[in-house]
Design a protein around this motif. Structure first.
Motif, PDB file in Angstrom:
ATOM      1  N   ALA A 235      32.913   2.887  12.883  1.00 23.32           N
ATOM      2  CA  ALA A 235      31.989   3.419  11.886  1.00 23.32           C
ATOM      3  C   ALA A 235      30.996   4.413  12.479  1.00 23.32           C
ATOM      4  CB  ALA A 235      31.250   2.276  11.205  1.00 23.32           C
ATOM      5  N   ARG A 236      30.726   4.366  13.767  1.00 25.34           N
ATOM      6  CA  ARG A 236      29.780   5.310  14.368  1.00 25.34           C
ATOM      7  C   ARG A 236      30.275   6.748  14.301  1.00 25.34           C
ATOM      8  NH1 ARG A 236      29.033   2.861  20.011  1.00 25.34           N
ATOM      9  NH2 ARG A 236      31.093   2.220  19.488  1.00 25.34           N
ATOM     10  N   GLN A 237      31.560   6.959  14.071  1.00 23.06           N
ATOM     11  CA  GLN A 237      32.096   8.307  13.988  1.00 23.06           C
ATOM     12  C   GLN A 237      31.828   8.952  12.630  1.00 23.06           C
ATOM     13  OE1 GLN A 237      36.020   7.011  15.258  1.00 23.06           O
ATOM     14  NE2 GLN A 237      35.875   8.471  16.931  1.00 23.06           N
ATOM     15  N   ILE A 238      31.433   8.176  11.647  1.00 27.97           N
ATOM     16  CA  ILE A 238      31.114   8.739  10.337  1.00 27.97           C
ATOM     17  C   ILE A 238      29.667   9.214  10.382  1.00 27.97           C
ATOM     18  CG2 ILE A 238      30.878   8.261   7.881  1.00 27.97           C
ATOM     19  CD1 ILE A 238      33.134   6.191   8.211  1.00 27.97           C
ATOM     20  N   PRO A 239      29.430  10.512  10.136  1.00 26.30           N
ATOM     21  CA  PRO A 239      28.064  11.041  10.220  1.00 26.30           C
ATOM     22  C   PRO A 239      27.115  10.341   9.246  1.00 26.30           C
ATOM     23  CG  PRO A 239      29.679  12.823  10.057  1.00 26.30           C
ATOM     24  CD  PRO A 239      30.413  11.540   9.802  1.00 26.30           C
ATOM     25  N   ASP A 240      25.861  10.167   9.647  1.00 26.62           N
ATOM     26  CA  ASP A 240      24.850   9.599   8.758  1.00 26.62           C
ATOM     27  C   ASP A 240      24.781  10.421   7.478  1.00 26.62           C
ATOM     28  OD1 ASP A 240      24.164   7.587  10.530  1.00 26.62           O
ATOM     29  OD2 ASP A 240      22.485   8.701  11.397  1.00 26.62           O
ATOM     30  N   GLY A 241      24.739   9.751   6.337  1.00 27.40           N
ATOM     31  CA  GLY A 241      24.650  10.444   5.065  1.00 27.40           C
ATOM     32  C   GLY A 241      25.907  11.201   4.690  1.00 27.40           C
ATOM     33  N   ALA A 242      27.030  10.843   5.302  1.00 32.13           N
ATOM     34  CA  ALA A 242      28.284  11.575   5.087  1.00 32.13           C
ATOM     35  C   ALA A 242      28.681  11.631   3.624  1.00 32.13           C
ATOM     36  CB  ALA A 242      29.408  10.933   5.888  1.00 32.13           C
ATOM     37  N   GLU A 243      29.328  12.720   3.282  1.00 31.84           N
ATOM     38  CA  GLU A 243      29.960  12.876   1.987  1.00 31.84           C
ATOM     39  C   GLU A 243      31.447  12.617   2.209  1.00 31.84           C
ATOM     40  OE1 GLU A 243      28.948  16.740   0.511  1.00 31.84           O
ATOM     41  OE2 GLU A 243      26.827  16.423   0.944  1.00 31.84           O
ATOM     42  N   ALA A 244      32.107  12.022   1.213  1.00 32.91           N
ATOM     43  CA  ALA A 244      33.526  11.716   1.338  1.00 32.91           C
ATOM     44  C   ALA A 244      34.308  12.407   0.231  1.00 32.91           C
ATOM     45  CB  ALA A 244      33.759  10.215   1.275  1.00 32.91           C
ATOM     46  N   MET A 245      35.548  12.739   0.554  1.00 38.31           N
ATOM     47  CA  MET A 245      36.438  13.348  -0.427  1.00 38.31           C
ATOM     48  C   MET A 245      37.842  12.825  -0.148  1.00 38.31           C
ATOM     49  SD  MET A 245      37.579  17.348  -0.826  1.00 38.31           S
ATOM     50  CE  MET A 245      36.008  17.927  -1.396  1.00 38.31           C
TER      51      MET A 245
ATOM     52  N   MET B  15      38.434  12.381   3.764  1.00 38.33           N
ATOM     53  CA  MET B  15      37.664  13.078   4.795  1.00 38.33           C
ATOM     54  C   MET B  15      36.183  12.758   4.609  1.00 38.33           C
ATOM     55  SD  MET B  15      39.560  16.767   4.393  1.00 38.33           S
ATOM     56  CE  MET B  15      39.512  16.689   2.602  1.00 38.33           C
ATOM     57  N   PHE B  16      35.512  12.569   5.731  1.00 39.91           N
ATOM     58  CA  PHE B  16      34.063  12.366   5.732  1.00 39.91           C
ATOM     59  C   PHE B  16      33.443  13.561   6.433  1.00 39.91           C
ATOM     60  CE2 PHE B  16      35.913   8.211   5.428  1.00 39.91           C
ATOM     61  CZ  PHE B  16      35.095   7.538   4.549  1.00 39.91           C
ATOM     62  N   CYS B  17      32.376  14.100   5.871  1.00 42.94           N
ATOM     63  CA  CYS B  17      31.745  15.234   6.540  1.00 42.94           C
ATOM     64  C   CYS B  17      30.237  15.073   6.527  1.00 42.94           C
ATOM     65  CB  CYS B  17      32.159  16.557   5.922  1.00 42.94           C
ATOM     66  SG  CYS B  17      31.411  16.945   4.358  1.00 42.94           S
ATOM     67  N   ALA B  18      29.623  15.728   7.506  1.00 46.08           N
ATOM     68  CA  ALA B  18      28.167  15.711   7.612  1.00 46.08           C
ATOM     69  C   ALA B  18      27.580  16.415   6.395  1.00 46.08           C
ATOM     70  CB  ALA B  18      27.736  16.399   8.904  1.00 46.08           C
ATOM     71  N   PRO B  19      26.430  15.948   5.917  1.00 42.29           N
ATOM     72  CA  PRO B  19      25.798  16.588   4.761  1.00 42.29           C
ATOM     73  C   PRO B  19      25.610  18.088   4.978  1.00 42.29           C
ATOM     74  CG  PRO B  19      24.640  14.572   5.340  1.00 42.29           C
ATOM     75  CD  PRO B  19      25.640  14.834   6.438  1.00 42.29           C
ATOM     76  N   GLY B  20      25.944  18.857   3.947  1.00 44.71           N
ATOM     77  CA  GLY B  20      25.767  20.302   4.019  1.00 44.71           C
ATOM     78  C   GLY B  20      26.869  21.046   4.753  1.00 44.71           C
ATOM     79  N   GLN B  21      27.848  20.334   5.294  1.00 40.22           N
ATOM     80  CA  GLN B  21      28.964  20.961   6.009  1.00 40.22           C
ATOM     81  C   GLN B  21      30.183  21.036   5.098  1.00 40.22           C
ATOM     82  OE1 GLN B  21      29.074  22.048   9.321  1.00 40.22           O
ATOM     83  NE2 GLN B  21      26.872  21.720   9.344  1.00 40.22           N
ATOM     84  N   PRO B  22      31.042  22.052   5.271  1.00 33.43           N
ATOM     85  CA  PRO B  22      32.280  22.084   4.489  1.00 33.43           C
ATOM     86  C   PRO B  22      33.240  20.998   4.971  1.00 33.43           C
ATOM     87  CG  PRO B  22      32.166  23.952   6.004  1.00 33.43           C
ATOM     88  CD  PRO B  22      30.862  23.215   6.115  1.00 33.43           C
ATOM     89  N   MET B  23      34.140  20.587   4.106  1.00 36.35           N
ATOM     90  CA  MET B  23      35.132  19.562   4.471  1.00 36.35           C
ATOM     91  C   MET B  23      36.107  20.081   5.517  1.00 36.35           C
ATOM     92  SD  MET B  23      34.939  16.572   3.029  1.00 36.35           S
ATOM     93  CE  MET B  23      33.855  15.866   1.791  1.00 36.35           C
ATOM     94  N   LEU B  24      36.438  21.362   5.460  1.00 36.09           N
ATOM     95  CA  LEU B  24      37.406  21.961   6.373  1.00 36.09           C
ATOM     96  C   LEU B  24      36.797  23.240   6.934  1.00 36.09           C
ATOM     97  CD1 LEU B  24      41.158  22.175   5.850  1.00 36.09           C
ATOM     98  CD2 LEU B  24      39.954  24.252   6.459  1.00 36.09           C
ATOM     99  N   ILE B  25      36.779  23.342   8.272  1.00 38.07           N
ATOM    100  CA  ILE B  25      36.176  24.491   8.948  1.00 38.07           C
ATOM    101  C   ILE B  25      37.281  25.238   9.706  1.00 38.07           C
ATOM    102  CG2 ILE B  25      34.442  25.236  10.631  1.00 38.07           C
ATOM    103  CD1 ILE B  25      33.142  22.351  10.060  1.00 38.07           C
ATOM    104  N   PRO B  26      37.697  26.419   9.234  1.00 39.70           N
ATOM    105  CA  PRO B  26      38.752  27.171   9.925  1.00 39.70           C
ATOM    106  C   PRO B  26      38.336  27.533  11.358  1.00 39.70           C
ATOM    107  CG  PRO B  26      38.323  28.092   7.759  1.00 39.70           C
ATOM    108  CD  PRO B  26      37.230  27.102   8.037  1.00 39.70           C
TER     109      PRO B  26
END
Length: 122
Positions: free
Chosen positions: A8-18, A94-105
């Motif tokens: 669970a430590r790999q999921i960023p704090d406040g993560a958004e999920a999709m 996918m879990f991403c840090a708040p304010g970050q896109p889900m996929l970063i080219p």
């Protein structure tokens, strides 16, 4: 499951999920090389997909198999359809840090700079 089991430590704090269903037409190469700011967990529903993370050899995953990627700085090179005559499908959360896109080219320049981190290709 590919790689070691995440925690669970790999999921960023406040993560958004999709969670999305990805359908790949026959022979589709999938998304271009990219990364995620948090982990991604997936399951192949139908067909076969080529899956390659930075530092690991490309693997073909078949229906019923799972995958995960740690996110962060790791490049996801391939997620294409391994079949040329049928579509393949996978579901991924996918879990991403708040304010970050889900996929970063990843740019061609960065791929060149990091080519020594990619596993040898057959």
């Amino acid at each position: 499951m590919i790689g070691s089991v995440p925690n669970a430590r790999q999921i960023p704090d406040g993560a958004e999920a999709m969670t999305i269903l990805v359908t790949l037409p026959p022979g589709c190469e999938g998304a271009p090389p990219h990364r995620h700011s948090g982990p991604a967990y997936g399951y192949v529903i139908k067909g076969s997909m080529v899956f390659e993370l930075e530092g690991e050899p490309a693997r073909v995953l078949k229906a019923g198999e799972t995958f995960w990627e740690p996110g962060g700085d790791v490049i996801h090179y391939q997620d294409g359809n391994a079949l040329t005559d049928a579509e393949s499908q996978f579901v991924v959360t996918m879990f991403c840090a708040p304010g970050q896109p889900m996929l970063i080219p990843v740019s061609a320049e960065e791929l060149e700079e990091r080519k020594d981190r990619r596993a040898p290709r057959a």
